[in-house]
Design an enzyme around this catalytic site. Structure first.
Site, PDB file in Angstrom:
ATOM      1  N   HIS A   1       1.354  15.119  61.133  1.00  0.00           N
ATOM      2  CA  HIS A   1       0.392  14.177  61.693  1.00  0.00           C
ATOM      3  C   HIS A   1      -0.998  14.552  61.219  1.00  0.00           C
ATOM      4  O   HIS A   1      -1.306  15.739  61.029  1.00  0.00           O
ATOM      5  CB  HIS A   1       0.395  14.226  63.233  1.00  0.00           C
ATOM      6  CG  HIS A   1       1.428  13.387  63.895  1.00  0.00           C
ATOM      7  ND1 HIS A   1       1.944  13.683  65.143  1.00  0.00           N
ATOM      8  CD2 HIS A   1       2.046  12.239  63.516  1.00  0.00           C
ATOM      9  CE1 HIS A   1       2.830  12.766  65.492  1.00  0.00           C
ATOM     10  NE2 HIS A   1       2.913  11.883  64.518  1.00  0.00           N
TER      11      HIS A   1
ATOM     12  N   CYS B   1      -2.966  17.083  70.528  1.00  0.00           N
ATOM     13  CA  CYS B   1      -1.705  16.385  70.797  1.00  0.00           C
ATOM     14  C   CYS B   1      -1.561  16.028  72.269  1.00  0.00           C
ATOM     15  O   CYS B   1      -0.987  15.003  72.617  1.00  0.00           O
ATOM     16  CB  CYS B   1      -0.524  17.248  70.363  1.00  0.00           C
ATOM     17  SG  CYS B   1      -0.290  17.383  68.584  1.00  0.00           S
TER      18      CYS B   1
END
Length: 269
Positions: free
Chosen positions: A168, A262
């Site tokens: 990511h 996150c």
């Protein structure tokens, strides 16, 4: 150097009540290594309390059984100017998270768009002032970048990730302020590195050691930068730029490939 100014933020988080690693969808996840949900909860609680001490508003979404990665709230949506682009996950293990987050927003009156293309929220769509830095290569589809540009009304800069450990964008790049970032160059292809050098010539560049401990999975309010405590090199660079780095321990959640960012979805009204 002018003093940094912290701006109160509005975050959405999810307690890791069901946290475990029982599947593997990134290089950090190993179901053969036992996890400790109690430790994950204790570490997450410290992060939650820290954000509140810094003056931020933190809302919570209820964790759902069977969705151990729901703790990673940043993946649940992208929120700009009151508009919510819902997440559409690549792996079946996480697909149900998208509707769960979208429902939370709809129940509170936000304008929600269900995504047509795979995008994993702020995992790959990072808002930096008037633009969105958009990752692709492992999860979010390039077509989702155009969808985000249209619905969220922002310029979108596509960045291609090439290292599976940085699957990511928010594991390889952090937004520090509207026009400042820090990132790990080897995580990107040559064209993307050139774009970042052009847009952010004074960016903080992370070394391999800090990238390995997820030091770039950080959250900034413009002055305070919350990041994994093991990223000592980045912390020193941040101090030199006038930021206030605050280290936290989220090593249990790192077993699933996540850290500070996150766990944190910013709600932009």
């Amino acid at each position: 150097m002018s003093p940094r100014t912290a701006r109160p933020r509005h975050y959405l988080m999810c307690r890791p009540a069901h946290f475990t690693v029982d599947y593997s969808i990134n290089p950090w996840m190993d179901p053969a290594k036992p996890t400790d949900t109690g430790t994950a909860l204790a570490q997450w609680d410290e992060l939650y309390a820290l954000f509140q001490r810094l003056g931020h508003t933190v809302e919570l979404i209820d964790p759902l059984p069977g969705l151990p990665d729901m703790v990673f709230a940043a993946n649940g949506a992208t929120v700009v100017d009151g508009r919510v682009l819902g997440a559409r996950f690549l792996y079946p293990e996480r697909v149900a998270e998208g509707p769960a987050y979208a429902d939370w927003f709809r129940e509170r009156g936000w304008q929600v768009r269900d995504a047509e293309h795979v995008n994993e929220g702020e995992g790959d769509l990072l808002v930096a002032g008037g633009r969105i830095l958009a990752g692709t290569g492992f999860r979010t589809e390039p077509a989702a970048h155009a969808e985000a540009a249209s619905f969220l009304d922002r310029e979108v800069v596509t960045l291609r990730l090439v290292d599976p450990r940085h699957y990511h964008l928010d594991t390889a790049l952090a937004v520090l302020d509207d026009d400042e970032i820090m990132y790990y160059p080897p995580a990107f292809d040559a064209e993307s590195r050139a774009a970042l050098e052009r847009l952010y010539p004074d960016a903080i560049l992370a070394g391999a050691d800090d990238a390995r401990v997820f030091g770039l999975n950080a959250v900034s309010d413009g002055a305070n930068v919350v990041l994994p405590e093991a990223a000592t090199g980045l912390a020193e660079q941040l101090r030199e730029r006038g930021f206030h780095p605050i280290g936290v321990d989220l090593t249990e959640l790192l077993r699933a490939g996540g850290a500070v960012k996150c766990c944190t979805l910013e709600l932009r009204h």
